[in-house]
Design an enzyme around this catalytic site. Structure first.
Site: not given
Lengths: 727, 60
Positions: A441, A610, A614
């Site tokens: 991410d 995070d 997610d």
């Protein structure tokens, strides 16, 4: 809607929801310990009229059901599960926590008794063994045997109860699990020892019985601890929403605090500054500023005009706001994410199931071998038949085999904790060793989640420094989170007076006699004569991210980005970090799809993320890691939790995981080798039962010491290539 | 040698006391925090505690 309002005790604390004519519920079923239990629950539920779908996760014992509310009720489903001998426990709330606490304490007591008992018995047994060689008073031998009997009995029936019960349950369901041979060995050894104690001659095996139980329980306890940690943290996700809200009486404008489940569509709620918005709704009365980073992962707060939609789970970043509820609490976006997460978790393919199937195969062969030994010895020399049978059962016990993996994982877990990586799920280490792709991410993971100024475009004759200083003076008046990006550039000499903030538009103020404005379009600084400078605000890339990505590539891993952020920002980060594959503007579903595509192409993926959005992707990845300092919620979904603000631990953790898998493989090979070597000796009567038990304990110790090597390996310099998967 | 006949039954009593003490400790939650204790060491030492913050506020 809320089933807990009915008075049935079975339903107490259980939560269900209805949408599109379907009822949904998730609960924990106490007593599930293998694939067969799951199958038995599935079969019994599928026989119910009106049941649409059942998902069962063997590892965290969760049962997720979907049914037709017109033909079936949750109470009927729970009763059916209870009738099969499994206790349905609510997932969220006190009962679930209490059930786990009780399970843990029971296990600790069982291990404590077995440990104290087997230590004590080893001393008496040493006396008996020495006596067998050097001579011992018959009365003394008698006393030692009786003492052993007194201590071994509670150990077998209290500490060993889960093993004996497991064997009984297996037999009742007509399946053969590992518990069956183990219990057979325990009960046979115990009965023979009691018999020999009563007739005051022959061998006693009490010490072998207790030691056997102790090693088995330790292995199971390690496994249980990991399971509890994982489920407790995921339940916390559902608890993020407040359980009360302030409802406004539209006629009197007075606010009262009411439980969340009493809120209905059309109610008006007040949400104070910094509070979590409890349900999905629409802004009413005044404009609002909300931080949706928990739900969408976007770091910038958004302005919402009256009539605009608000997401449950986001935070009110502006003044107190009023909203009109548009969907009941259990249908809110956050609840949807929770459900998605639960579903992804129950879908995860389990290694444990393969082991369970293997066990059945193994047990059948052990029993055949034991029977064969008994028959052959009975024909040759009936007196030797029983010791030989017992020796075969003990020698074939997969004791070292069963702890080979847990001890190595436990050692790796503590080594990883030293690096700031917490292992939340027991098979995460194995997963980490087997990955070939890392999906990252961006916001809060590769970047720090703190805004900074990445680019300035000057449009007038203003100098760069002065433009920054003026902008900083204006932004100093703002509460907007992006204003933090300008803070380092503030100068004491340039002061803004008469500042006005228009939410979502910008700030105006007087500096050195002229009127300045900063704000839309983008972040533009302008005065009465026109635009002077345009700032691009971006998140800073974390220190060491470049090094980490390079190290990951050195380990032979494919690295890619999957971000919800805009393409320009993602491309910038990808170029800086030399990452070829980068997906931008991805919604949670898109990320999930991307992940599934990778998995279908045969890749094993580590997802590092995070943010609550997610969650589903983290849960569906082969192994997932969450950054601990990010929103507290992301921690709940990760198999691994990175506690430090640095990514440097990631490549080291992968190296340790690979070493762990190598140790596990050595351990399994040794333990299986020992069993295979000991079986013919035991069957031929060359190995008395106590030698078999001693050999097994030594074999177990060797496995433990081998695993402890993991505590000392140097992850810095070790670079070992990816290995093939365990099976 | 005769004393052994007394000492061995005594050892059963001792182990009984040991087990009772262990069970008592488990029920009091002594072994609940094994996991968190191992994580405590990882937390940063310079994290200001509530008490330290309160001390920093000047009293009027």
């Amino acid at each position: 809607m809320n089933a807990a309002t009915q008075a049935a005790p079975l339903l107490e604390g259980h939560w269900s929801s209805e949408s599109d004519g379907e009822g949904h519920a998730i609960f924990t079923a106490e007593g599930i310990h293998c694939a067969n239990c799951a199958r038995s629950i599935r079969q019994t539920l599928e026989s119910l009229e009106g049941l649409r779908n059942v998902d069962i996760n063997v590892v965290n014992r969760r049962v997720s059901v979907i049914w037709d509310p017109s033909r079936l009720s949750l109470e009927r489903i729970l009763r059916q599960v209870a009738a099969k001998g499994f206790r349905p426990v609510p997932l969220v709330g006190e009962a679930a926590v209490r059930a786990q606490l009780q399970e843990r304490r029971d296990a600790q007591k069982r291990i404590g008794l077995a440990a104290l008992g087997s230590m004590q018995l080893m001393m008496y047994a040493a006396g008996l063994y020495a006596g067998a060689f050097q001579g011992i008073e018959p009365a003394m031998a008698e006393l030692l045997r009786i003492t052993c009997l007194v201590i071994a009995t509670p150990v077998l029936f209290y500490s060993g109860a889960p093993i004996l019960r497991g064997a009984l349950a297996d037999l009742r369901r007509r399946v053969l699990g590992m518990d069956v041979t183990v219990s057979l060995a325990l009960v046979l050894a115990y009965l023979a020892s009691v018999f020999n104690t009563l007739r005051s001659s022959g061998d006693v095996y009490f010490d072998s019985v207790t030691m056997f139980i102790l090693f088995l329980l330790l292995g199971r306890y390690l496994e249980m601890r990991g399971r509890h940690q994982a489920s407790q943290l995921t339940d916390a996700l559902a608890r993020t929403l407040p359980d009360t809200a302030q409802r406004i009486d539209r006629s009197t404008q007075g606010a009262t605090r009411v439980p969340l489940n009493e809120i209905a569509t059309g109610d008006w709620l007040r949400v104070g500054t910094g509070q979590v918005i409890p349900v999905d709704g629409r802004v009413v009365l005044a404009r609002a500023l909300v931080d949706e980073s928990l739900v969408t992962g976007e770091p910038e707060p958004h302005v919402r005009e009256p009539g605009d939609a608000l997401l449950g789970g986001s935070i009110n970043a502006g003044a107190a706001l009023t909203l009109e509820v548009s969907r009941p609490p259990h249908e809110s976006t956050l609840h949807g994410i929770v459900r998605l997460l639960e579903h992804a978790q129950s879908e995860r393919p389990r290694l444990g199931l393969a082991a369970e199937r293997m066990a059945s195969w193994f047990v059948v062969r052990v029993l055949i071998l034991t029977a064969l030994t008994a028959v052959v010895w009975y024909l040759i020399d009936p007196a030797q038949a029983f010791p030989a049978v017992l020796a075969v059962l003990v020698a074939t016990c997969p004791c070292a085999l069963s702890i080979a993996t847990p001890v190595a994982i436990a050692a790796a877990t503590s080594r990883l904790a030293g690096l700031g990586v917490l292992v939340m799920r027991s098979d995460a280490v194995e997963g980490l060793a087997n990955i070939d792709t890392v999906m990252l991410d961006k916001t809060g993971t590769l970047t720090a989640g703190r805004p900074g100024i990445s680019h300035i475009k000057l449009q007038g004759e203003l100098s760069r420094e002065r433009a920054l200083a003026i902008a900083a003076a204006l932004e100093a008046q703002s509460q907007h989170p992006l204003a933090a990006a300008f803070r380092p550039f503030a100068s004491g000499a340039i002061v803004c007076t008469d500042a006005q903030e228009m939410a979502g538009e910008g700030i105006t103020g007087t500096i050195a006699g002229s009127r300045w404005r900063i704000g839309k379009p983008g972040v533009t600084l302008s005065d009465d004569h026109g635009q002077s400078a345009r700032f691009t605000i971006a998140d800073e890339i974390r220190d060491g991210a470049q090094h980490t990505v390079a190290a990951l590539k050195d380990l032979g891993l494919r690295v890619q980005i999957a971000s919800g952020d805009a393409a320009a920002n993602v491309e910038h980060v990808a170029r800086t970090l030399e990452i070829d594959l980068a997906g931008a503007a991805l919604r949670p579903e898109d990320k999930l799809q991307r992940l599934r595509a990778e998995q279908q192409a045969g890749h094993r993926v580590l997802m590092l993320g995070d943010g609550i959005n997610d969650g589903p992707v983290l849960a569906a990845a082969d192994v997932s890691m969450a950054m601990g300092r990010g929103s507290a919620i992301a921690q709940t979904a990760g198999d691994l939790l990175l506690l430090r603000e640095s990514l440097a631990a990631l490549p080291k953790a992968i190296v340790i995981a690979r070493r762990t898998l190598a140790v596990v493989r050595q351990n399994l090979r040794w333990a299986a080798g020992y069993n295979l070597a000991a079986i013919p000796l035991a069957a031929l009567g060359l190995m008395p039962p106590w030698v078999a038990a001693l050999g097994m304990s030594l074999s177990s110790l060797l496995v433990v010491f081998n695993a402890r090597r993991l505590l000392r390996i140097d992850a810095e310099t070790t670079s070992i290539p990816a290995t093939t998967s365990l099976d | 040698m005769a004393s052994v006949y007394l000492l061995i039954p005594l050892s059963i009593l001792l182990i009984g006391i040991g087990v009772w003490a262990f069970f008592w400790a488990v029920d009091r939650g002594q072994f609940e925090d094994l996991e968190r204790a191992s994580e405590l060491a990882l937390e940063e030492d310079d994290m200001p505690t509530a008490a330290a913050n309160a001390a920093r506020v000047p009293r009027s």
